[in-house]
Design a protein around this motif. Structure first.
Motif, mmCIF file in Angstrom:
data_model
loop_
_atom_site.group_PDB
_atom_site.id
_atom_site.type_symbol
_atom_site.label_atom_id
_atom_site.label_comp_id
_atom_site.label_asym_id
_atom_site.label_seq_id
_atom_site.Cartn_x
_atom_site.Cartn_y
_atom_site.Cartn_z
ATOM 1 N N VAL A 240 -28.586 6.418 32.888
ATOM 2 C CA VAL A 240 -27.865 7.654 33.223
ATOM 3 C C VAL A 240 -27.814 7.815 34.752
ATOM 4 N N MET A 241 -28.923 7.451 35.417
ATOM 5 C CA MET A 241 -28.918 7.518 36.883
ATOM 6 C C MET A 241 -27.849 6.592 37.462
ATOM 7 N N LEU A 242 -27.729 5.431 36.864
ATOM 8 C CA LEU A 242 -26.696 4.484 37.329
ATOM 9 C C LEU A 242 -25.312 5.098 37.132
ATOM 10 N N GLU A 243 -25.104 5.666 35.966
ATOM 11 C CA GLU A 243 -23.800 6.281 35.670
ATOM 12 C C GLU A 243 -23.497 7.431 36.632
ATOM 13 N N ARG A 244 -24.548 8.162 37.017
ATOM 14 C CA ARG A 244 -24.326 9.312 37.909
ATOM 15 C C ARG A 244 -24.235 8.881 39.370
ATOM 16 N N GLY A 245 -24.421 7.616 39.644
ATOM 17 C CA GLY A 245 -24.202 7.129 41.002
ATOM 18 C C GLY A 245 -25.440 7.104 41.886
ATOM 19 N N ASP A 246 -26.615 7.124 41.317
ATOM 20 C CA ASP A 246 -27.851 7.041 42.109
ATOM 21 C C ASP A 246 -27.823 5.786 42.981
ATOM 22 N N GLU A 247 -27.987 5.977 44.293
ATOM 23 C CA GLU A 247 -27.763 4.851 45.221
ATOM 24 C C GLU A 247 -28.727 3.691 44.979
ATOM 25 N N GLY A 248 -29.991 4.011 44.739
ATOM 26 C CA GLY A 248 -30.986 2.948 44.515
ATOM 27 C C GLY A 248 -30.654 2.106 43.294
ATOM 28 N N PHE A 283 -15.493 -1.453 36.285
ATOM 29 C CA PHE A 283 -14.280 -1.040 36.992
ATOM 30 C C PHE A 283 -13.641 0.193 36.335
ATOM 31 N N TYR A 284 -13.910 0.369 35.060
ATOM 32 C CA TYR A 284 -13.223 1.439 34.322
ATOM 33 C C TYR A 284 -14.010 2.741 34.265
ATOM 34 N N GLU A 285 -15.153 2.760 34.993
ATOM 35 C CA GLU A 285 -15.997 3.952 34.978
ATOM 36 C C GLU A 285 -15.223 5.239 35.271
ATOM 37 N N ASP A 286 -14.353 5.172 36.282
ATOM 38 C CA ASP A 286 -13.645 6.411 36.658
ATOM 39 C C ASP A 286 -12.260 6.495 36.004
ATOM 40 N N LYS A 287 -12.000 5.613 35.055
ATOM 41 C CA LYS A 287 -10.662 5.616 34.459
ATOM 42 C C LYS A 287 -10.678 6.075 33.005
ATOM 43 N N MET A 288 -11.833 6.562 32.569
ATOM 44 C CA MET A 288 -11.925 6.943 31.163
ATOM 45 C C MET A 288 -11.618 8.415 30.910
ATOM 46 N N ALA A 289 -11.941 9.259 31.906
ATOM 47 C CA ALA A 289 -11.758 10.702 31.701
ATOM 48 C C ALA A 289 -10.326 11.065 31.277
ATOM 49 N N PRO A 290 -9.294 10.524 31.965
ATOM 50 C CA PRO A 290 -7.930 10.907 31.562
ATOM 51 C C PRO A 290 -7.611 10.490 30.124
ATOM 52 N N ILE A 291 -8.229 9.400 29.692
ATOM 53 C CA ILE A 291 -7.941 8.932 28.332
ATOM 54 C C ILE A 291 -8.621 9.828 27.296
ATOM 55 N N LEU A 292 -9.844 10.225 27.611
ATOM 56 C CA LEU A 292 -10.544 11.136 26.708
ATOM 57 C C LEU A 292 -9.763 12.453 26.604
ATOM 58 N N GLU A 293 -9.229 12.855 27.745
ATOM 59 C CA GLU A 293 -8.440 14.088 27.779
ATOM 60 C C GLU A 293 -7.165 13.946 26.941
ATOM 61 N N VAL A 324 -15.800 7.398 20.433
ATOM 62 C CA VAL A 324 -15.294 7.140 21.789
ATOM 63 C C VAL A 324 -16.088 7.845 22.884
ATOM 64 N N GLN A 325 -16.904 8.806 22.475
ATOM 65 C CA GLN A 325 -17.806 9.426 23.464
ATOM 66 C C GLN A 325 -19.081 9.862 22.751
ATOM 67 N N LYS A 326 -20.216 9.577 23.393
ATOM 68 C CA LYS A 326 -21.494 9.939 22.771
ATOM 69 C C LYS A 326 -21.724 11.439 22.864
ATOM 70 N N ALA A 327 -22.688 11.920 22.095
ATOM 71 C CA ALA A 327 -22.994 13.353 22.102
ATOM 72 C C ALA A 327 -23.434 13.803 23.503
ATOM 73 N N ASP A 328 -24.113 12.904 24.236
ATOM 74 C CA ASP A 328 -24.540 13.287 25.590
ATOM 75 C C ASP A 328 -23.442 13.020 26.623
ATOM 76 N N GLU A 329 -22.215 12.829 26.131
ATOM 77 C CA GLU A 329 -21.033 12.590 26.965
ATOM 78 C C GLU A 329 -21.007 11.214 27.609
#
Ligand code: ARG
Length: 593
Positions: A240-248, A283-293, A324-329
């Motif tokens: 989840v930290m990786l998904e949220r962009g944690d730099e380390g 690469f598709y990390e930021d390209k999923m939101a519009p599709i879910l919408e 297509v999306q988990k309960a924790d989003e």
């Protein structure tokens, strides 16, 4: 009684016939319309479809047709008599040497040598890649797709070499192609690896680790997690930290991807595999939101248990619901694939997308394509090119526990075995560079061993069969090519030799070789259109057999003219076809062996 027996044996001879109907060849289409005219003038019948077959043995002619059986269904006359009448008329054709009635209603036709030889032009042309006329609407072939932080396992070779072969087929036929490696560089495995690295990585830098060390950590995680369930929870949080962009965590992830890619590069080179793009899951990390919408708006994605987003399919499709999306989003493999598909359509406007992937994902791809349809996207042709599972003939390999069997190890073992084979053959194998020959033979044997099996069935990994010097194998193909080249060297003849203008008659072995050579364009087409490389390997195997039979029965260098030129030209064309076919299959062939 005798008749029946004959008809049975006759038919078995045709067990592997060859239809000429899609060969636009002048000779065959001319004969096709001639036969049609004959049927029309003899029996007043229009629209009889005349199919030509290629008999397995030359004693049944160069081509044959069951036309009399078809005609006998429409008029009252014995098929034997009909066959006799048609044969008599056909034999007067200028391209025909001889035509005979045979079996229960077949007409067998032997063609004039010059006609057969002229037809070989098509075979020679088929050896040259067609120009790609346009870059628009490419075919995207997605293959290999390994998961990062794991070394390439032997199973990955299936999608890798089948995919590359399909890329080669399409390119050769003049299609614009994008060869795409869609690596699994995203997902919970990174959380696990990061946790393992922190605990047991001994303070090393990731970039200094080998892929094997990373894998060992990953395996250790799984072992230890059996005792300590908290590890899994920690891994989940780290992801989840990786998904949220944690730099380390991101930096760690980037390094792992780097190590993996570097180790893969070497292997891909060895396999002659080359990609145009390696756009991976992340690469598709930021390209999923519009599709879910979009899916939610269109009411295709609906809230399921605990707030997860699911897709339900129509009853008749019989598909179970997809997530297509988990309960924790959190997003999923499928979500990324939808974004991936959307991106491909928008960016490349492909005509077709092939996903060369394991049979285990069959249901998954049915769901994926069904979701895209429900979203009413304007879709290219989508195909899951199914790859069967691999089974080892060798017990030791199949029962190996723990670490997966690494592809690199298998290739090294194959090269070692090829080297031993070369040594054991003593003087009968000659090479300027035995090490290079062993690499060519060993890697080729493994690759050919895979491509020579129907990819839709279970694929058997069998050392003996792969390295066999006489069978349907890479060494046999390579040896036959070298043999043909050696004849040409001795004759001081180049790559291509013109066929003599005039040949009075062909021997059985010449005729058989000519017949096999003629089939190359058709076999290639068959392998491409079905996405089935084994059609091509089988053809090349037949060509090797046909050439070796010819080589063993006819003197070439000692023959008198024009036979000598004819035989050299046949030898040169054989070498060209073998080389072209081998390279399409990602293999190399030696000039000397
Ligand atoms: N990396 C995946 C795996 O190893 C295969 C990817 C297949 N392609 C796709 N577009 N889903 O399971």
């Amino acid at each position: 009684m005798e008749m029946r027996l004959f008809s049975v044996t006759f038919r078995t001879v045709f067990w592997r016939f060859f239809l000429f109907k899609d060969c636009a060849a002048s000779m065959f289409s001319a004969l096709q319309s001639k036969a049609q005219q004959i049927v029309q003038s003899l029996y007043g019948l229009d629209g009889v479809h005349i199919s030509w077959e290629r008999p397995q043995q030359t004693v049944f002619g160069d081509i044959a047709t069951p036309v009399a059986l078809q005609v006998a269904k429409r008029i009252k006359k014995h098929p034997n008599a009909i066959a006799g009448e048609i044969a008599e008329r056909l034999s007067k054709e200028p391209s025909v040497d001889r035509a005979e009635a045979a079996g229960p209603g077949y007409v067998n036709v032997w063609l004039k040598p010059e006609v057969l030889i002229e037809e070989l032009m098509r075979t020679r042309e088929a050896c040259t890649a067609r120009d790609t006329r346009t870059e628009e609407h490419p075919v995207i072939v997605e293959y290999s797709q390994p998961n990062v932080a794991k070394p390439l396992g032997i199973h990955h070779i299936l999608s890798t070499v089948i995919g590359q072969t399909l890329v080669n087929f399409y390119r050769h036929a003049g299609y614009p192609v994008i060869a795409w490696n869609y690596m699994g560089d995203w997902g919970t495995q990174f959380g696990k690896l990061a946790v393992a690295f922190k605990r047991w990585g001994e303070g090393k830098k990731v970039s200094e680790c080998s892929i094997e060390e990373l894998l060992a950590l990953y395996v250790r995680f799984h072992d230890e997690a059996e005792q300590d369930p908290l590890l899994e929870e920690e891994a989940r949080k780290t992801f989840v930290m990786l998904e949220r962009g944690d730099e380390g965590v991101r930096a760690f992830w980037r390094d792992v991807v780097g190590v993996t890619k570097a180790s893969l590069g070497h292997l891909y080179d060895r396999l002659h595999v080359k990609f145009d793009l390696d756009i991976s899951e992340s690469f598709y990390e930021d390209k999923m939101a519009p599709i879910l919408e979009e899916g939610t708006k269109k009411n295709i994605f609906t809230k399921g248990e605990k707030g997860a987003l699911i897709v339900e399919f129509s009853e008749e499709s019989k598909l179970p619901p997809a997530l297509v999306q988990k309960a924790d989003e959190g997003t999923l493999y499928a979500t990324r694939d939808l974004a991936n598909l959307r991106y491909r359509i928008d960016t490349y406007r492909p005509e077709r997308i092939l996903y060369v992937v394991d049979v285990a994902q069959m249901l998954y791809f049915q769901q994926l394509f069904a979701i895209a349809n429900l979203l009413q996207w304007k879709l290219p042709e989508l195909q899951h090119v199914v790859v069967g599972r691999m089974r080892f003939a060798d017990k030791k390999m199949s029962t190996r526990k723990g670490n997966i069997l690494r592809l690199e190890e298998v290739l090294d073992e194959a090269v070692k075995r090829a080297g031993d084979l070369i040594k054991s053959r003593g003087d009968s194998i000659q090479s300027d560079d035995p090490q290079d020959l062993a690499e060519m033979m060993g890697v080729g044997a493994v690759v050919y061993g895979i491509l020579s099996q129907n990819r839709q069935s279970e694929l058997v990994f069998d050392w003996d069969r792969m390295l066999s010097y006489e069978g349907n194998s890479a060494p046999y193909l390579q040896y036959t090519h070298a043999r043909a080249r050696s004849v040409l060297r001795k004759a001081d003849a180049g790559e291509s030799i013109a066929f003599p203008q005039c040949i009075a008659a062909l021997t059985e072995a010449e005729r058989a070789l000519v017949g096999t050579l003629q089939q190359f364009p058709h076999s290639l087409q068959e392998a491409l259109s079905g996405h089935l490389p084994h059609h091509l390997t089988h053809y090349l195997y037949e060509l090797c057999q046909s050439f070796n039979a010819f080589y063993n029965s006819e003197p070439i260098l000692q023959a008198a003219e024009p036979q000598k030129t004819l035989r050299l030209a046949l030898t040169a064309l054989t070498a060209t076809v073998l080389k072209c076919g081998a390279e399409l299959l990602t293999l190399r062939v030696p000039d000397r062996m």
